[in-house]
Write a protein that holds these residues in place. Structure first.
Motif, mmCIF file in Angstrom:
data_model
loop_
_atom_site.group_PDB
_atom_site.id
_atom_site.type_symbol
_atom_site.label_atom_id
_atom_site.label_comp_id
_atom_site.label_asym_id
_atom_site.label_seq_id
_atom_site.Cartn_x
_atom_site.Cartn_y
_atom_site.Cartn_z
ATOM 1 N N MET A 1 0.858 -1.171 0.000
ATOM 2 C CA MET A 1 0.000 0.000 0.000
ATOM 3 C C MET A 1 0.904 1.234 0.000
ATOM 4 N N THR A 2 0.587 2.124 -0.888
ATOM 5 C CA THR A 2 1.388 3.340 -0.989
ATOM 6 C C THR A 2 0.943 4.345 0.069
ATOM 7 N N ASP A 3 1.747 5.383 0.227
ATOM 8 C CA ASP A 3 1.404 6.432 1.183
ATOM 9 C C ASP A 3 0.082 7.099 0.816
ATOM 10 N N THR A 4 -0.151 7.292 -0.461
ATOM 11 C CA THR A 4 -1.386 7.928 -0.922
ATOM 12 C C THR A 4 -2.591 7.046 -0.609
ATOM 13 N N GLU A 5 -2.461 5.753 -0.858
ATOM 14 C CA GLU A 5 -3.553 4.807 -0.566
ATOM 15 C C GLU A 5 -3.824 4.764 0.945
ATOM 16 N N ALA A 6 -2.764 4.744 1.714
ATOM 17 C CA ALA A 6 -2.908 4.717 3.172
ATOM 18 C C ALA A 6 -3.582 6.000 3.653
ATOM 19 N N HIS A 7 -3.187 7.120 3.064
ATOM 20 C CA HIS A 7 -3.788 8.407 3.428
ATOM 21 C C HIS A 7 -5.284 8.418 3.067
ATOM 22 N N ASP A 8 -5.605 7.930 1.871
ATOM 23 C CA ASP A 8 -7.005 7.876 1.422
ATOM 24 C C ASP A 8 -7.831 6.959 2.326
ATOM 25 N N THR A 9 -7.248 5.832 2.722
ATOM 26 C CA THR A 9 -7.939 4.898 3.619
ATOM 27 C C THR A 9 -8.188 5.551 4.968
ATOM 28 N N LEU A 10 -7.196 6.266 5.458
ATOM 29 C CA LEU A 10 -7.326 6.962 6.731
ATOM 30 C C LEU A 10 -8.434 8.019 6.664
ATOM 31 N N ILE A 11 -8.478 8.755 5.573
ATOM 32 C CA ILE A 11 -9.527 9.772 5.395
ATOM 33 C C ILE A 11 -10.902 9.097 5.384
ATOM 34 N N ARG A 12 -11.040 7.967 4.675
ATOM 35 C CA ARG A 12 -12.326 7.250 4.642
ATOM 36 C C ARG A 12 -12.723 6.765 6.040
ATOM 37 N N LEU A 13 -11.754 6.258 6.796
ATOM 38 C CA LEU A 13 -12.036 5.797 8.157
ATOM 39 C C LEU A 13 -12.482 6.955 9.047
ATOM 40 N N GLU A 14 -11.807 8.093 8.917
ATOM 41 C CA GLU A 14 -12.192 9.273 9.698
ATOM 42 C C GLU A 14 -13.600 9.724 9.339
ATOM 43 N N THR A 15 -13.913 9.698 8.053
ATOM 44 C CA THR A 15 -15.246 10.105 7.594
ATOM 45 C C THR A 15 -16.299 9.150 8.154
ATOM 46 N N LYS A 16 -16.026 7.864 8.087
ATOM 47 C CA LYS A 16 -16.969 6.864 8.633
ATOM 48 C C LYS A 16 -17.137 7.058 10.133
ATOM 49 N N THR A 17 -16.037 7.340 10.829
ATOM 50 C CA THR A 17 -16.093 7.555 12.278
ATOM 51 C C THR A 17 -16.976 8.752 12.604
ATOM 52 N N VAL A 18 -16.820 9.827 11.859
ATOM 53 C CA VAL A 18 -17.647 11.016 12.074
ATOM 54 C C VAL A 18 -19.116 10.689 11.822
ATOM 55 N N GLU A 19 -19.410 9.937 10.760
ATOM 56 C CA GLU A 19 -20.791 9.553 10.448
ATOM 57 C C GLU A 19 -21.390 8.710 11.581
ATOM 58 N N ILE A 20 -20.594 7.768 12.079
ATOM 59 C CA ILE A 20 -21.074 6.900 13.174
ATOM 60 C C ILE A 20 -21.334 7.732 14.419
ATOM 61 N N CYS A 21 -20.442 8.663 14.734
ATOM 62 C CA CYS A 21 -20.634 9.520 15.907
ATOM 63 C C CYS A 21 -21.900 10.360 15.764
ATOM 64 N N LYS A 22 -22.151 10.872 14.562
ATOM 65 C CA LYS A 22 -23.374 11.644 14.329
ATOM 66 C C LYS A 22 -24.604 10.776 14.559
ATOM 67 N N ARG A 23 -24.565 9.546 14.029
ATOM 68 C CA ARG A 23 -25.703 8.628 14.211
ATOM 69 C C ARG A 23 -25.911 8.315 15.689
ATOM 70 N N LEU A 24 -24.817 8.073 16.407
ATOM 71 C CA LEU A 24 -24.925 7.799 17.848
ATOM 72 C C LEU A 24 -25.503 9.001 18.579
ATOM 73 N N GLY A 25 -25.072 10.196 18.194
ATOM 74 C CA GLY A 25 -25.621 11.414 18.793
ATOM 75 C C GLY A 25 -27.114 11.528 18.536
ATOM 76 N N ASN A 26 -27.542 11.198 17.316
ATOM 77 C CA ASN A 26 -28.974 11.234 16.999
ATOM 78 C C ASN A 26 -29.753 10.213 17.815
ATOM 79 N N VAL A 27 -29.179 9.021 17.958
ATOM 80 C CA VAL A 27 -29.834 7.973 18.752
ATOM 81 C C VAL A 27 -29.951 8.414 20.205
ATOM 82 N N GLU A 28 -28.871 8.977 20.748
ATOM 83 C CA GLU A 28 -28.875 9.448 22.134
ATOM 84 C C GLU A 28 -29.940 10.534 22.320
ATOM 85 N N HIS A 29 -30.005 11.466 21.375
ATOM 86 C CA HIS A 29 -31.007 12.538 21.446
ATOM 87 C C HIS A 29 -32.417 11.950 21.407
#
Length: 90
Positions: A1-29
């Protein structure tokens, strides 16, 4: 895996994490909202079923118990004083 691929994967994981946190916040609310609605409903039910006559009877019972308690305390103090006086005068 190249640095660019690793960076892109990391960005996707961060985006998914933010989406999950938003969903959890909505569920909590949503859970808090439902819980609040349930409590409001329970309070309304208590208010609806509240009977001032029962409250008045309970207040009278409490007053009677207080009077009997004070009468008992005075009686006990009187008996102690009588016993003490008898011990002192004999």
């Amino acid at each position: 895996m190249t640095d660019t691929e690793a960076h892109d994967t990391l960005i996707r994981l961060e985006t998914k994490t933010v989406e999950i946190c938003k969903r959890l916040g909505n569920v909590e609310h949503e859970l808090k909202t439902r819980q609040c609605m349930l409590h409001t409903s329970q309070i309304a039910s208590i208010e609806k079923n509240f009977d001032p006559k029962v409250c008045s009877k309970n207040t009278e019972k409490i007053a009677t118990i207080e009077k009997l308690t004070w009468a008992s305390i005075v009686t006990v103090i009187g008996l102690i004083a009588k016993s003490f006086w008898s011990a002192v005068t004999t």
